[in-house]
Design a protein around this motif. Structure first.
Motif, PDB file in Angstrom:
ATOM      1  N   THR A   2       2.444   2.273   7.130  1.00 27.92           N
ATOM      2  CA  THR A   2       1.340   1.304   7.194  1.00 27.92           C
ATOM      3  C   THR A   2       1.510   0.509   8.491  1.00 27.92           C
ATOM      4  OG1 THR A   2       2.682  -0.165   5.818  1.00 27.92           O
ATOM      5  CG2 THR A   2       0.982   1.109   4.708  1.00 27.92           C
ATOM      6  N   ILE A   3       0.432   0.460   9.268  1.00 30.74           N
ATOM      7  CA  ILE A   3       0.521  -0.117  10.621  1.00 30.74           C
ATOM      8  C   ILE A   3      -0.573  -1.167  10.803  1.00 30.74           C
ATOM      9  CG2 ILE A   3       0.347   0.400  13.095  1.00 30.74           C
ATOM     10  CD1 ILE A   3       1.392   3.204  12.494  1.00 30.74           C
ATOM     11  N   TYR A   4      -0.190  -2.302  11.336  1.00 32.11           N
ATOM     12  CA  TYR A   4      -1.141  -3.393  11.614  1.00 32.11           C
ATOM     13  C   TYR A   4      -1.246  -3.554  13.133  1.00 32.11           C
ATOM     14  CZ  TYR A   4      -3.204  -8.092  11.263  1.00 32.11           C
ATOM     15  OH  TYR A   4      -4.022  -9.188  11.357  1.00 32.11           O
ATOM     16  N   MET A  12      -2.169   8.518  16.843  1.00 34.07           N
ATOM     17  CA  MET A  12      -2.059   8.221  15.405  1.00 34.07           C
ATOM     18  C   MET A  12      -2.873   9.167  14.540  1.00 34.07           C
ATOM     19  SD  MET A  12      -1.766   4.124  14.839  1.00 34.07           S
ATOM     20  CE  MET A  12      -2.784   3.491  16.138  1.00 34.07           C
ATOM     21  N   ARG A  13      -4.011   9.601  15.048  1.00 36.88           N
ATOM     22  CA  ARG A  13      -4.848  10.426  14.165  1.00 36.88           C
ATOM     23  C   ARG A  13      -4.163  11.735  13.786  1.00 36.88           C
ATOM     24  NH1 ARG A  13      -9.477  12.944  18.126  1.00 36.88           N
ATOM     25  NH2 ARG A  13      -9.654  14.690  16.727  1.00 36.88           N
ATOM     26  N   GLU A  14      -3.197  12.152  14.569  1.00 29.30           N
ATOM     27  CA  GLU A  14      -2.425  13.351  14.231  1.00 29.30           C
ATOM     28  C   GLU A  14      -1.452  13.089  13.087  1.00 29.30           C
ATOM     29  OE1 GLU A  14      -2.960  16.226  15.811  1.00 29.30           O
ATOM     30  OE2 GLU A  14      -4.475  15.230  17.057  1.00 29.30           O
ATOM     31  N   TYR A  15      -1.150  11.813  12.846  1.00 28.33           N
ATOM     32  CA  TYR A  15      -0.096  11.478  11.883  1.00 28.33           C
ATOM     33  C   TYR A  15      -0.619  10.845  10.590  1.00 28.33           C
ATOM     34  CZ  TYR A  15       3.261  12.232  15.685  1.00 28.33           C
ATOM     35  OH  TYR A  15       4.019  12.772  16.688  1.00 28.33           O
ATOM     36  N   CYS A  16      -1.941  10.580  10.527  1.00 30.11           N
ATOM     37  CA  CYS A  16      -2.555  10.019   9.307  1.00 30.11           C
ATOM     38  C   CYS A  16      -1.891   8.754   8.761  1.00 30.11           C
ATOM     39  CB  CYS A  16      -2.569  11.049   8.192  1.00 30.11           C
ATOM     40  SG  CYS A  16      -3.699  12.361   8.506  1.00 30.11           S
ATOM     41  N   PRO A  17      -1.669   7.735   9.556  1.00 29.42           N
ATOM     42  CA  PRO A  17      -1.080   6.513   8.997  1.00 29.42           C
ATOM     43  C   PRO A  17      -2.121   5.715   8.224  1.00 29.42           C
ATOM     44  CG  PRO A  17      -1.691   6.138  11.275  1.00 29.42           C
ATOM     45  CD  PRO A  17      -2.051   7.575  10.959  1.00 29.42           C
ATOM     46  N   ILE A  18      -1.676   4.692   7.529  1.00 29.48           N
ATOM     47  CA  ILE A  18      -2.598   3.714   6.946  1.00 29.48           C
ATOM     48  C   ILE A  18      -2.698   2.604   7.989  1.00 29.48           C
ATOM     49  CG2 ILE A  18      -2.921   2.052   5.063  1.00 29.48           C
ATOM     50  CD1 ILE A  18      -1.190   4.082   3.367  1.00 29.48           C
ATOM     51  N   LEU A  19      -3.885   2.439   8.538  1.00 30.82           N
ATOM     52  CA  LEU A  19      -4.020   1.595   9.730  1.00 30.82           C
ATOM     53  C   LEU A  19      -4.995   0.448   9.491  1.00 30.82           C
ATOM     54  CD1 LEU A  19      -3.535   1.180  12.829  1.00 30.82           C
ATOM     55  CD2 LEU A  19      -5.505   2.698  13.214  1.00 30.82           C
ATOM     56  N   VAL A  20      -4.599  -0.736   9.932  1.00 32.53           N
ATOM     57  CA  VAL A  20      -5.528  -1.875   9.984  1.00 32.53           C
ATOM     58  C   VAL A  20      -5.638  -2.319  11.431  1.00 32.53           C
ATOM     59  CG1 VAL A  20      -5.906  -4.288   9.313  1.00 32.53           C
ATOM     60  CG2 VAL A  20      -5.120  -2.627   7.615  1.00 32.53           C
ATOM     61  N   PHE A  25     -10.031   8.688  10.845  1.00 31.13           N
ATOM     62  CA  PHE A  25      -8.953   8.074  10.070  1.00 31.13           C
ATOM     63  C   PHE A  25      -9.362   7.942   8.608  1.00 31.13           C
ATOM     64  CE2 PHE A  25      -7.522   7.137  14.227  1.00 31.13           C
ATOM     65  CZ  PHE A  25      -6.161   6.864  14.146  1.00 31.13           C
ATOM     66  N   LYS A  26      -8.587   8.563   7.740  1.00 31.87           N
ATOM     67  CA  LYS A  26      -8.906   8.505   6.314  1.00 31.87           C
ATOM     68  C   LYS A  26      -8.597   7.123   5.741  1.00 31.87           C
ATOM     69  CE  LYS A  26      -8.278  11.279   2.166  1.00 31.87           C
ATOM     70  NZ  LYS A  26      -7.570  12.373   1.561  1.00 31.87           N
ATOM     71  N   TYR A  27      -7.529   6.499   6.252  1.00 27.64           N
ATOM     72  CA  TYR A  27      -7.099   5.198   5.724  1.00 27.64           C
ATOM     73  C   TYR A  27      -7.187   4.148   6.827  1.00 27.64           C
ATOM     74  CZ  TYR A  27      -5.065   8.529   2.476  1.00 27.64           C
ATOM     75  OH  TYR A  27      -4.886   9.572   1.604  1.00 27.64           O
ATOM     76  N   LEU A  28      -8.349   3.574   6.983  1.00 29.49           N
ATOM     77  CA  LEU A  28      -8.546   2.602   8.071  1.00 29.49           C
ATOM     78  C   LEU A  28      -9.298   1.391   7.548  1.00 29.49           C
ATOM     79  CD1 LEU A  28      -8.615   1.770  11.119  1.00 29.49           C
ATOM     80  CD2 LEU A  28     -10.760   3.068  11.304  1.00 29.49           C
ATOM     81  N   ARG A  29      -8.785   0.218   7.866  1.00 26.34           N
ATOM     82  CA  ARG A  29      -9.539  -1.011   7.646  1.00 26.34           C
ATOM     83  C   ARG A  29      -9.704  -1.692   8.997  1.00 26.34           C
ATOM     84  NH1 ARG A  29     -11.208  -4.551   3.801  1.00 26.34           N
ATOM     85  NH2 ARG A  29     -10.171  -3.566   2.023  1.00 26.34           N
ATOM     86  N   GLY A  64      -5.878 -16.199   2.918  1.00 22.12           N
ATOM     87  CA  GLY A  64      -4.580 -16.129   3.574  1.00 22.12           C
ATOM     88  C   GLY A  64      -3.945 -14.756   3.515  1.00 22.12           C
ATOM     89  N   LYS A  65      -2.642 -14.743   3.318  1.00 20.66           N
ATOM     90  CA  LYS A  65      -1.830 -13.525   3.401  1.00 20.66           C
ATOM     91  C   LYS A  65      -2.397 -12.366   2.567  1.00 20.66           C
ATOM     92  CE  LYS A  65       2.968 -12.161   2.794  1.00 20.66           C
ATOM     93  NZ  LYS A  65       4.329 -12.567   2.529  1.00 20.66           N
ATOM     94  N   GLU A  66      -2.853 -12.665   1.366  1.00 19.93           N
ATOM     95  CA  GLU A  66      -3.288 -11.558   0.493  1.00 19.93           C
ATOM     96  C   GLU A  66      -4.537 -10.848   1.034  1.00 19.93           C
ATOM     97  OE1 GLU A  66      -6.260 -13.599  -2.765  1.00 19.93           O
ATOM     98  OE2 GLU A  66      -4.878 -12.017  -3.338  1.00 19.93           O
ATOM     99  N   GLY A  67      -5.259 -11.511   1.941  1.00 18.43           N
ATOM    100  CA  GLY A  67      -6.454 -10.894   2.505  1.00 18.43           C
ATOM    101  C   GLY A  67      -6.169  -9.893   3.615  1.00 18.43           C
ATOM    102  N   PHE A  68      -4.938  -9.928   4.128  1.00 14.29           N
ATOM    103  CA  PHE A  68      -4.654  -9.100   5.304  1.00 14.29           C
ATOM    104  C   PHE A  68      -4.101  -7.713   4.980  1.00 14.29           C
ATOM    105  CE2 PHE A  68      -5.190 -13.178   7.274  1.00 14.29           C
ATOM    106  CZ  PHE A  68      -5.816 -12.855   8.468  1.00 14.29           C
ATOM    107  N   GLY A  69      -3.973  -7.420   3.705  1.00 12.76           N
ATOM    108  CA  GLY A  69      -3.473  -6.083   3.336  1.00 12.76           C
ATOM    109  C   GLY A  69      -4.535  -5.013   3.560  1.00 12.76           C
ATOM    110  N   TYR A  70      -4.111  -3.767   3.525  1.00 14.53           N
ATOM    111  CA  TYR A  70      -5.068  -2.662   3.682  1.00 14.53           C
ATOM    112  C   TYR A  70      -5.942  -2.514   2.450  1.00 14.53           C
ATOM    113  CZ  TYR A  70      -6.915   2.053   3.423  1.00 14.53           C
ATOM    114  OH  TYR A  70      -7.764   3.114   3.252  1.00 14.53           O
ATOM    115  N   GLU A  71      -5.314  -2.549   1.268  1.00 19.93           N
ATOM    116  CA  GLU A  71      -6.050  -2.302   0.010  1.00 19.93           C
ATOM    117  C   GLU A  71      -7.045  -3.402  -0.282  1.00 19.93           C
ATOM    118  OE1 GLU A  71      -6.205   0.367  -1.482  1.00 19.93           O
ATOM    119  OE2 GLU A  71      -4.476   1.431  -0.676  1.00 19.93           O
TER     120      GLU A  71
END
Ligand code: SF4
Length: 306
Positions: A109-111, A136-144, A162-166, A299-306
């Motif tokens: 997971t990468i910010y 990164m697109r070759e590695y499929c990370p979870i990215l924000v 990117f499948k997992y992008l916010r 705050g903090k809880e808003g910055f997650g990917y999910e």
């Protein structure tokens, strides 16, 4: 020969001043030793932060990242210098290889980014962030991706892979006059919201992945009463809104906090800041009542990917 403004600030680190200014920012180039940094603080839920640049041309008055400038002069001149991590993409590929050797079934997971804007003006020229996305697109990370820049739409062709992008678009106020006071070097509110609209419209769900979209109102700046209804209505374009009060203020270096510059500007908006907590609560209530289909996080809880 005239000395460059910050010459010698990084003795022992191979850094060169690119012989140009970009806007009014001095531009440096550096070979980074590493590019993925273990995440901590309000984004500690991530494995890594990824900062393609050091410094930020937007120079927002309240930016806590100024605290991590190389020296006090550069901290004071936050916004007027930027260091390009010119080898970032090569290093990233090596570091992602290493991650997957250890964690073959676990995407990191990468910010991007925590202490710079990956789409600040110089990116239109250097394309470091674009190079990182290509890796990164070759590695499929979870990215924000955290930005306030419409330059991001240049990369829609890659982002939709990117499948997992916010995408977190930072829009701390709905009033242009307030934006110009607190962050005069940044893109207009309209340009940022239009960029989000373009991302929504240009990605064909049959041909690419729609990213999750947050609008981060962090720190929550005042929105003038005359702008409030229209602003809240435009926020419907996001699936999440994140609000957060100002960081505590610190004048010491290497301590993240709101800068003195912002504290001074706050005084102009005394009707909002005389009871900052009440203004915050009232604004939050309006978001909750007027945006029933949008997730409102704090705050903090808003910055997650999910
Ligand atoms: S855009 Fe972000 S990193 Fe850049 S100065 Fe503003 S708050 Fe700081």
């Amino acid at each position: 020969m005239a000395k460059f403004q910050y010459e010698g600030y990084c003795q022992g680190v191979p850094t060169s001043l690119v012989k140009e200014k970009f806007g009014d920012a001095n531009v440096y180039a550096q070979d980074a030793k590493s590019i993925l940094t273990k995440a901590s603080g309000f984004i500690s839920a991530y494995d890594f932060t990824l900062n393609p640049y050091r410094g930020c041309q937007y120079g927002c008055s309240y930016c806590y990242a100024a605290a991590f400038s190389p020296n006090s002069q550069m901290r004071q001149d936050w916004g007027k210098w930027v260091i390009v991590k010119q080898n970032a993409a090569d290093i990233l590929a090596k570091e992602l290889d290493k991650w997957y050797q250890k964690n073959p079934d676990k995407p990191p997971t990468i910010y991007m980014s925590s202490v710079t804007d990956p789409y600040q003006p110089i990116e239109s020229k250097t394309q470091i962030t674009r190079q990182l996305l290509e890796v990164m697109r070759e590695y499929c990370p979870i990215l924000v991706i955290q930005t306030r820049s419409p330059i991001i739409i240049r990369d829609i062709d890659i982002l939709q892979r990117f499948k997992y992008l916010r995408i977190n678009m930072s829009v701390p106020t709905g009033s242009e006059s307030v934006r110009k006071d607190f962050e005069p070097r940044s893109p207009s509110i309209k340009a940022r919201l239009n960029a989000i609209k373009a991302i929504r419209q240009r990605i064909d769900p049959l041909k690419g992945y729609q990213p999750k979209i947050s609008i981060t109102i962090t720190p929550l700046l005042p929105t003038l009463p005359s702008d409030e209804a229209a602003f809240i209505d435009k926020l419907k374009i996001a699936d999440r809104i994140v609000i957060q009060e100002f960081h505590a203020s610190h004048s010491r270096s290497l301590v993240a906090g709101t800068r003195k510059e912002a504290e001074e500007i706050k005084q102009k908006y005394s009707c909002w800041y005389n009871d900052e907590q009440l203004s915050y609560i009232m604004f939050k209530e309006k978001l909750l009542s007027q945006l029933p289909g949008v997730e409102i996080k704090e705050g903090k809880e808003g910055f997650g990917y999910e």
